[in-house]
Scaffold this active site. Structure first.
Site, PDB file in Angstrom:
ATOM      1  N   HIS A 135      23.827 -24.351  31.222  1.00 10.22           N
ATOM      2  CA  HIS A 135      24.987 -23.972  32.037  1.00 10.22           C
ATOM      3  C   HIS A 135      24.808 -24.432  33.484  1.00 10.22           C
ATOM      4  CE1 HIS A 135      28.210 -21.076  33.371  1.00 10.22           C
ATOM      5  NE2 HIS A 135      27.514 -21.188  34.494  1.00 10.22           N
ATOM      6  N   GLU A 136      23.622 -24.212  34.027  1.00 11.83           N
ATOM      7  CA  GLU A 136      23.367 -24.579  35.420  1.00 11.83           C
ATOM      8  C   GLU A 136      23.378 -26.091  35.616  1.00 11.83           C
ATOM      9  OE1 GLU A 136      23.512 -22.490  37.688  1.00 11.83           O
ATOM     10  OE2 GLU A 136      23.398 -20.680  36.486  1.00 11.83           O
ATOM     11  N   HIS A 139      26.859 -27.479  35.831  1.00 11.97           N
ATOM     12  CA  HIS A 139      27.489 -27.399  37.154  1.00 11.97           C
ATOM     13  C   HIS A 139      27.173 -28.649  37.970  1.00 11.97           C
ATOM     14  CE1 HIS A 139      29.381 -23.528  37.267  1.00 11.97           C
ATOM     15  NE2 HIS A 139      28.281 -22.839  37.053  1.00 11.97           N
ATOM     16  N   GLU A 198      33.228 -21.988  35.709  1.00 13.61           N
ATOM     17  CA  GLU A 198      32.286 -21.249  34.873  1.00 13.61           C
ATOM     18  C   GLU A 198      32.532 -21.518  33.391  1.00 13.61           C
ATOM     19  OE1 GLU A 198      29.612 -19.463  35.827  1.00 13.61           O
ATOM     20  OE2 GLU A 198      30.128 -20.312  37.760  1.00 13.61           O
TER      21      GLU A 198
END
Length: 262
Positions: A135-136, A139, A198
């Site tokens: 997920h990070e 980004h 997100e």
């Protein structure tokens, strides 16, 4: 005529500043260069690491490095196979576990990944850690920081001051970037991006962890643990993050397609 000139300049900047997010194909506004964003984020990352205390847990530190490197390799493989090899030069991967009881982790633009020891209390496997790190990393790959900086610059200067304001954008980035990165003041596990970012990072992270060989089904159980830990107790309309139930539902809907395709 003056108004027409300003409008024309704004239109040209919008056209020149359009980008496309890998994996999702979403069009985004990117008014600042990758180099400007990377330079600013590296400065803030170095300042943060000078004040942070690295974890003394060799086992957990090795886990963060192992999972991070595997995801980084999968990310570069995807970029290379999809005609985006030039993007790889934007990343100089680094993985750190730091002493902090908060349930948190972040990946700065450029691939600087930091995990807090508090998060590791909820992580029981490489697969679960891959949910967070995927997920990070997403980004960073999606250039969400660049997009937020662009959005804030646009709001800060306004349409009539856009062309003049962007002439000095490097200085402006230093000011706005501090608000965008927000190290140490994050809500939950991730930087305070919009709900759209997100949700996009959730999807992209699932893809990246699947390509890396991790089990994306673990995302559901991990976020269920996060919900039980109270990380998503803020009402969704008051938060930059989707609610736990919304996030889990979106992940469950995306999993069949992702597993079939990747």
């Amino acid at each position: 005529m003056k108004r027409l000139g300003i409008l024309s300049t704004a239109v040209l900047l919008f056209l020149a500043g359009c980008g496309t997010v890998p994996l999702t194909g979403r069009q985004q506004l990117l008014l600042v260069s990758d180099q400007d964003v990377l330079s600013s984020s590296l400065t803030q990352y170095k300042e943060y690491m000078q004040e942070a205390t690295r974890s003394t847990s060799t086992t957990q530190s090795a886990m963060v490095t192992r999972v991070g490197k595997k995801l980084a390799a999968a990310t570069e493989t995807y970029l290379r196979q999809n005609g985006l090899s030039s993007e790889i030069s934007n990343f100089a991967w680094e993985f750190n576990l730091v002493k902090n009881d908060e349930v948190n982790a972040f990946c700065m633009p450029g691939g600087k990944i930091v995990v807090y020891e508090g998060l590791m209390k909820l992580v029981s496997s490489d697969d679960e850690l891959a949910v967070v790190l995927g997920h990070e990393i997403a980004h960073a790959v999606a250039k969400h920081s660049n997009e937020r900086i662009s959005q804030q610059l646009l709001a800060q200067y306004g349409a009539q001051l856009l062309s003049k304001g962007l002439e000095n954008k490097s200085t402006a980035i230093q000011t706005v970037a501090g608000q965008v990165y927000g190290i140490g003041t994050q809500y939950g596990v991730v930087l305070p991006f919009s709900r759209k970012h997100e949700t996009e990072a959730d999807y992209m992270g699932l893809v990246l962890m699947t390509i890396a060989g991790y089990n994306p089904d673990k995302a559901v159980t991990f976020w269920q643990k996060m919900a039980a830990n109270g990380q998503g107790s803020v009402p969704e309309f008051m938060s930059t993050h989707p609610s736990d139930s919304r996030r889990i539902s979106d992940i469950q809907k995306a999993l069949p397609e992702i597993k079939a395709k990747y």
